[in-house]
Design a protein around this motif. Structure first.
Motif, short mmCIF file in Angstrom:
data_model
loop_
_atom_site.label_atom_id
_atom_site.label_comp_id
_atom_site.label_asym_id
_atom_site.label_seq_id
_atom_site.Cartn_x
_atom_site.Cartn_y
_atom_site.Cartn_z
N HIS A 1 0.83 -1.20 0.00
CA HIS A 1 0.00 0.00 0.00
C HIS A 1 0.87 1.25 0.00
CE1 HIS A 1 -4.15 1.65 1.47
NE2 HIS A 1 -3.80 2.10 0.29
N ILE A 2 1.97 1.21 0.73
CA ILE A 2 2.90 2.34 0.75
C ILE A 2 3.53 2.53 -0.63
CG2 ILE A 2 5.10 3.14 1.71
CD1 ILE A 2 4.21 1.77 4.35
N THR A 3 3.89 1.43 -1.29
CA THR A 3 4.44 1.52 -2.64
C THR A 3 3.42 2.13 -3.61
OG1 THR A 3 5.92 -0.35 -2.30
CG2 THR A 3 5.34 0.18 -4.57
N ALA A 4 2.17 1.71 -3.50
CA ALA A 4 1.13 2.23 -4.39
C ALA A 4 0.93 3.72 -4.22
CB ALA A 4 -0.18 1.49 -4.13
N GLU A 5 1.13 4.21 -3.00
CA GLU A 5 0.91 5.64 -2.72
C GLU A 5 2.14 6.48 -3.00
OE1 GLU A 5 -0.66 9.27 -1.52
OE2 GLU A 5 -1.71 7.39 -1.94
N TYR A 6 3.32 6.00 -2.62
CA TYR A 6 4.53 6.82 -2.66
C TYR A 6 5.44 6.51 -3.85
CZ TYR A 6 3.31 8.40 2.04
OH TYR A 6 2.67 8.96 3.13
N GLY A 7 5.16 5.43 -4.57
CA GLY A 7 5.96 5.10 -5.73
C GLY A 7 6.96 3.99 -5.46
N PRO A 8 7.57 3.47 -6.53
CA PRO A 8 8.54 2.38 -6.39
C PRO A 8 9.78 2.82 -5.63
CG PRO A 8 8.58 3.27 -8.62
CD PRO A 8 7.42 3.92 -7.93
N TYR A 9 10.47 1.86 -5.04
CA TYR A 9 11.73 2.05 -4.32
C TYR A 9 11.56 2.69 -2.95
CZ TYR A 9 13.01 1.49 -9.21
OH TYR A 9 13.08 1.06 -10.51
N VAL A 10 10.33 3.06 -2.57
CA VAL A 10 10.12 3.63 -1.23
C VAL A 10 10.01 2.51 -0.21
CG1 VAL A 10 8.52 4.92 0.23
CG2 VAL A 10 9.10 5.77 -2.05
N ALA A 11 9.23 1.49 -0.51
CA ALA A 11 9.07 0.34 0.38
C ALA A 11 9.60 -0.91 -0.29
CB ALA A 11 7.61 0.16 0.77
N GLY A 12 9.98 -1.88 0.51
CA GLY A 12 10.47 -3.15 -0.03
C GLY A 12 9.45 -4.24 0.17
N SER A 13 9.93 -5.45 0.36
CA SER A 13 9.04 -6.58 0.60
C SER A 13 8.50 -6.49 2.03
CB SER A 13 9.78 -7.89 0.39
OG SER A 13 10.90 -7.97 1.26
N GLU A 14 7.38 -7.16 2.26
CA GLU A 14 6.76 -7.13 3.58
C GLU A 14 7.64 -7.82 4.60
OE1 GLU A 14 4.11 -5.21 5.40
OE2 GLU A 14 3.40 -5.68 3.38
N GLY A 15 7.95 -7.11 5.67
CA GLY A 15 8.75 -7.69 6.75
C GLY A 15 7.87 -8.32 7.81
N ASP A 16 8.47 -8.65 8.96
CA ASP A 16 7.72 -9.29 10.03
C ASP A 16 7.81 -8.47 11.31
OD1 ASP A 16 10.30 -9.79 10.86
OD2 ASP A 16 10.17 -11.96 10.69
N CYS A 17 6.91 -8.78 12.24
CA CYS A 17 6.91 -8.11 13.53
C CYS A 17 8.08 -8.56 14.40
CB CYS A 17 5.58 -8.36 14.25
SG CYS A 17 4.11 -7.80 13.35
N ALA A 18 8.52 -9.79 14.20
CA ALA A 18 9.64 -10.32 14.98
C ALA A 18 10.88 -9.43 14.85
CB ALA A 18 9.95 -11.75 14.55
N SER A 19 11.07 -8.83 13.68
CA SER A 19 12.24 -7.96 13.50
C SER A 19 12.17 -6.74 14.42
CB SER A 19 12.35 -7.51 12.04
OG SER A 19 11.21 -6.76 11.66
N ALA A 20 10.96 -6.29 14.74
CA ALA A 20 10.80 -5.17 15.66
C ALA A 20 11.17 -5.59 17.08
CB ALA A 20 9.37 -4.63 15.62
N ASN A 21 10.74 -6.78 17.49
CA ASN A 21 11.16 -7.28 18.81
C ASN A 21 12.67 -7.45 18.89
OD1 ASN A 21 8.85 -7.45 20.41
ND2 ASN A 21 8.38 -9.55 19.84
N ARG A 22 13.26 -7.94 17.81
CA ARG A 22 14.72 -8.14 17.79
C ARG A 22 15.44 -6.80 17.97
NH1 ARG A 22 14.66 -10.63 13.56
NH2 ARG A 22 14.64 -12.73 14.42
N ARG A 23 14.95 -5.78 17.29
CA ARG A 23 15.56 -4.44 17.42
C ARG A 23 15.36 -3.88 18.82
NH1 ARG A 23 16.66 -0.25 13.69
NH2 ARG A 23 16.96 -1.94 12.19
N THR A 24 14.20 -4.12 19.40
CA THR A 24 13.93 -3.62 20.74
C THR A 24 14.90 -4.23 21.76
OG1 THR A 24 11.59 -3.18 20.32
CG2 THR A 24 12.21 -3.54 22.60
N VAL A 25 15.17 -5.52 21.64
CA VAL A 25 16.12 -6.16 22.55
C VAL A 25 17.48 -5.50 22.43
CG1 VAL A 25 17.36 -8.31 23.05
CG2 VAL A 25 14.90 -8.36 22.60
N TRP A 26 17.92 -5.25 21.23
CA TRP A 26 19.23 -4.61 21.03
C TRP A 26 19.23 -3.19 21.60
CZ3 TRP A 26 20.70 -0.28 18.11
CH2 TRP A 26 22.10 -0.09 18.02
N GLU A 27 18.18 -2.42 21.31
CA GLU A 27 18.11 -1.04 21.81
C GLU A 27 18.08 -1.00 23.33
OE1 GLU A 27 15.73 0.90 17.99
OE2 GLU A 27 14.61 0.23 19.75
N ALA A 28 17.26 -1.86 23.94
CA ALA A 28 17.17 -1.88 25.40
C ALA A 28 18.51 -2.26 26.02
CB ALA A 28 16.08 -2.85 25.85
#
Length: 227
Positions: free
Chosen positions: A108-135
């Motif tokens: 949906h972001i690609t459709a609105e903002y054009g190509p190369y703005v968004a990539g493939s759909e990621g997962d929520c687990a990557s957000a938890n992984r980043r949170t552990v590192w940040e904390a």
């Protein structure tokens, strides 16, 4: 009453990952040590694999609305332009424990903002992984002396996929502990691609995540919970 936070990505420096940025949150809004100052905004950038520079050139800004009422949050929808997530926190002992984020899908972001703005759909687990590192990296010297778990000790589980909004809003564990004593961080997702047939338009192009908060992950690292 929802509380809105908006940050123009033009004001964001990629090297400021651990710095809260200009444009302070609304009173009472959660702040975390993320590049975007809010877990749901950072999660949106991750799950849609948004290229910040391309997003900025396309006129993109990102913001968030915090909800304190679950019914109002359940009825909320993320916005596409300006890109805006919605958020609901569950608390334990006065501190945020679990965070629910509603965001937009990559297609949906690609459709609105054009190509190369968004990539493939990621997962929520990557957000938890980043949170552990940040904390972990934000622990003070005193806290490091009291630390009982390292970031690598926490297992990031793959997403549990919800089928409906009601399923996604149902109770879900923030963290679990297995028989061997390892702490796991699960995440719960609801992904509705833009081309999903036979549903109303307003339900398309969504990516929702249920995540652990920074405060709770910090307590895990310090052995204050799931010890």
């Amino acid at each position: 009453m929802p509380q809105r936070q908006l940050l123009a990505t033009a004001a964001i420096c990629a090297t400021a990952l651990l710095t809260l940025l200009p444009g302070s949150p609304a009173a009472g809004a959660p702040s975390e040590p993320t590049q975007f100052g809010n877990l749901c905004m950072r999660t949106q950038m991750l799950t849609a694999n948004i290229d910040e520079a391309s997003f900025r050139r396309a006129g993109g800004t990102i913001g968030n609305v915090d909800y304190t009422d679950l019914a109002s949050f359940a009825a909320s929808k993320p916005k596409l332009r300006p890109l805006e997530t919605t958020r609901f926190d569950t608390y334990e002992n006065g501190e945020s424990k679990q965070v629910r984020c509603k965001g937009k899908s990559a297609d949906h972001i690609t459709a609105e903002y054009g190509p190369y703005v968004a990539g493939s759909e990621g997962d929520c687990a990557s957000a938890n992984r980043r949170t552990v590192w940040e904390a972990s990296v934000m622990l003070s010297a005193t806290e490091r002396m009291a630390q009982v778990r390292q970031a690598n000790d926490i297992v990031i589980d793959p997403d549990t996929a919800a089928r409906t909004g009601q399923d996604w809003l149902a109770d879900f564990p923030t963290a679990t502990k297995d028989a061997e004593g390892r702490v796991h961080l699960p995440s719960k997702s609801l992904v509705v691609p833009l081309n999903t047939p036979n549903i109303p338009e307003e339900f398309k192009g969504q990516h929702y995540c249920t995540l652990a908060s920074h405060a709770y992950v910090k307590r895990i690292l310090l052995g204050q919970v799931l010890a």
